[in-house]
Design a protein around this motif. Structure first.
Motif, short mmCIF file in Angstrom:
data_model
loop_
_atom_site.label_atom_id
_atom_site.label_comp_id
_atom_site.label_asym_id
_atom_site.label_seq_id
_atom_site.Cartn_x
_atom_site.Cartn_y
_atom_site.Cartn_z
N ASN A 4 0.84 -1.20 0.00
CA ASN A 4 0.00 0.00 0.00
C ASN A 4 0.88 1.25 0.00
O ASN A 4 0.63 2.20 -0.74
CB ASN A 4 -0.94 -0.02 1.21
N ALA A 5 1.92 1.24 0.81
CA ALA A 5 2.85 2.38 0.86
C ALA A 5 3.57 2.52 -0.48
O ALA A 5 3.80 3.64 -0.96
CB ALA A 5 3.84 2.19 2.00
N LEU A 6 3.94 1.38 -1.07
CA LEU A 6 4.59 1.41 -2.37
C LEU A 6 3.68 2.02 -3.42
O LEU A 6 4.11 2.84 -4.25
CB LEU A 6 5.01 -0.01 -2.78
N PHE A 7 2.40 1.65 -3.38
CA PHE A 7 1.44 2.22 -4.32
C PHE A 7 1.35 3.74 -4.15
O PHE A 7 1.33 4.48 -5.14
CB PHE A 7 0.05 1.60 -4.14
N HIS A 8 1.31 4.22 -2.92
CA HIS A 8 1.23 5.67 -2.69
C HIS A 8 2.49 6.38 -3.19
O HIS A 8 2.41 7.49 -3.72
CB HIS A 8 0.95 5.97 -1.22
N LYS A 9 3.63 5.72 -3.09
CA LYS A 9 4.86 6.29 -3.66
C LYS A 9 4.75 6.35 -5.18
O LYS A 9 5.20 7.31 -5.80
CB LYS A 9 6.08 5.47 -3.24
N LEU A 10 4.14 5.33 -5.79
CA LEU A 10 3.94 5.32 -7.24
C LEU A 10 3.04 6.48 -7.66
O LEU A 10 3.32 7.17 -8.64
CB LEU A 10 3.35 3.99 -7.70
N VAL A 11 1.97 6.70 -6.91
CA VAL A 11 1.05 7.80 -7.22
C VAL A 11 1.79 9.14 -7.13
O VAL A 11 1.67 9.99 -8.02
CB VAL A 11 -0.19 7.79 -6.28
N PHE A 13 5.02 9.58 -7.42
CA PHE A 13 6.00 9.60 -8.50
C PHE A 13 5.35 9.98 -9.83
O PHE A 13 5.85 10.84 -10.55
CB PHE A 13 6.68 8.23 -8.61
N THR A 14 4.22 9.34 -10.18
CA THR A 14 3.58 9.64 -11.46
C THR A 14 3.07 11.08 -11.50
O THR A 14 3.13 11.73 -12.54
CB THR A 14 2.43 8.65 -11.79
N SER A 15 2.62 11.58 -10.37
CA SER A 15 2.21 12.98 -10.31
C SER A 15 3.41 13.89 -10.57
O SER A 15 3.32 14.88 -11.31
CB SER A 15 1.59 13.29 -8.95
N SER A 16 4.54 13.56 -9.98
CA SER A 16 5.77 14.34 -10.20
C SER A 16 6.23 14.25 -11.65
O SER A 16 6.70 15.24 -12.21
CB SER A 16 6.88 13.84 -9.27
N VAL A 17 6.08 13.07 -12.25
CA VAL A 17 6.45 12.91 -13.66
C VAL A 17 5.62 13.86 -14.52
O VAL A 17 6.16 14.54 -15.40
CB VAL A 17 6.27 11.44 -14.12
N HIS A 18 4.33 13.93 -14.27
CA HIS A 18 3.47 14.83 -15.04
C HIS A 18 3.87 16.29 -14.85
O HIS A 18 3.93 17.06 -15.81
CB HIS A 18 2.00 14.64 -14.67
N ARG A 19 4.18 16.66 -13.60
CA ARG A 19 4.59 18.04 -13.33
C ARG A 19 5.90 18.38 -14.04
O ARG A 19 6.00 19.41 -14.71
CB ARG A 19 4.74 18.26 -11.82
N VAL A 20 6.89 17.51 -13.94
CA VAL A 20 8.19 17.76 -14.57
C VAL A 20 8.05 17.74 -16.09
O VAL A 20 8.66 18.55 -16.79
CB VAL A 20 9.26 16.76 -14.06
N THR A 21 7.25 16.82 -16.61
CA THR A 21 7.01 16.77 -18.05
C THR A 21 6.43 18.09 -18.54
O THR A 21 6.87 18.63 -19.57
CB THR A 21 6.06 15.61 -18.42
N THR A 22 5.49 18.62 -17.79
CA THR A 22 4.90 19.92 -18.15
C THR A 22 5.96 21.02 -18.13
O THR A 22 6.03 21.84 -19.05
CB THR A 22 3.75 20.26 -17.19
N GLU A 23 6.82 21.00 -17.12
CA GLU A 23 7.89 22.01 -17.04
C GLU A 23 8.88 21.87 -18.20
O GLU A 23 9.29 22.87 -18.80
CB GLU A 23 8.64 21.89 -15.71
N LEU A 133 15.57 4.16 -13.80
CA LEU A 133 14.70 4.27 -14.97
C LEU A 133 14.58 2.93 -15.69
O LEU A 133 13.48 2.55 -16.14
CB LEU A 133 15.21 5.35 -15.93
N ASP A 134 15.69 2.20 -15.79
CA ASP A 134 15.65 0.88 -16.42
C ASP A 134 14.72 -0.06 -15.65
O ASP A 134 13.91 -0.78 -16.25
CB ASP A 134 17.05 0.28 -16.51
N ILE A 135 14.83 -0.04 -14.33
CA ILE A 135 13.97 -0.90 -13.51
C ILE A 135 12.51 -0.49 -13.66
O ILE A 135 11.63 -1.35 -13.85
CB ILE A 135 14.40 -0.85 -12.02
N LEU A 136 12.22 0.79 -13.58
CA LEU A 136 10.84 1.26 -13.75
C LEU A 136 10.29 0.85 -15.10
O LEU A 136 9.14 0.40 -15.20
CB LEU A 136 10.77 2.77 -13.57
N GLN A 137 11.10 0.99 -16.13
CA GLN A 137 10.63 0.66 -17.48
C GLN A 137 10.32 -0.82 -17.61
O GLN A 137 9.31 -1.19 -18.23
CB GLN A 137 11.68 1.08 -18.53
#
Length: 142
Positions: A4-11, A13-23, A133-137
């Motif tokens: 559950n904690a891992l899932f919240h970290k994923l959420v 992370f993906t929110s941060s990815v969207h923010r940085v992508t926008t920047e 990044l390799d592991i995430l991919q």
């Protein structure tokens, strides 16, 4: 580890990815295209040759709207449609030379912003980021 904690970290992370992508992509698109059209071109550039239904699904756009946007991009000379030789009902969309040039310029601009963000990272940091990044991919974003 608590899943559950891992899932919240994923959420987070993906929110941060969207923010940085926008920047990173802010003001990168040509004035000739809309933001939706840019996102479609970016998707095609990364995935090479895609079907209209793949564009629709990935970009969360209805098929009629996808068809309209693809038609506009074709009229602007940024994409080409290729009919499948085995199944003539199936079409693929890819970037035209003009589209490739536009996206190469956009990616070059994004890369310079990325390198600015990473300018203080050590070689060890960069290696760790690449490994992460390799592991995430392979484990999450496959």
């Amino acid at each position: 580890m608590n899943k559950n904690a891992l899932f919240h970290k994923l959420v987070l992370f993906t929110s941060s990815v969207h923010r940085v992508t926008t920047e990173l992509t802010k003001d990168v698109k040509s004035e000739l295209i809309t933001q939706v059209q840019y996102k479609i071109l970016e998707y095609i550039a990364v995935n090479q040759s895609v079907t209209p239904s793949e564009v629709s699904e990935c970009q969360n756009i209805s098929m009629p709207n996808t068809s309209r946007e693809l038609r506009k991009l074709m009229e602007k000379g940024l994409i080409e449609k290729i009919t499948d030789t085995e199944d003539r009902r199936k079409q693929f969309v890819c970037l035209s030379d003009k589209g490739k040039t536009m996206m190469n310029e956009a990616f070059s601009y994004i890369e310079s912003r990325f390198l600015t963000r990473m300018q203080n990272a050590s070689e060890e940091d960069l290696a760790e980021i690449e490994h992460a990044l390799d592991i995430l991919q392979t484990k999450v974003f496959y």
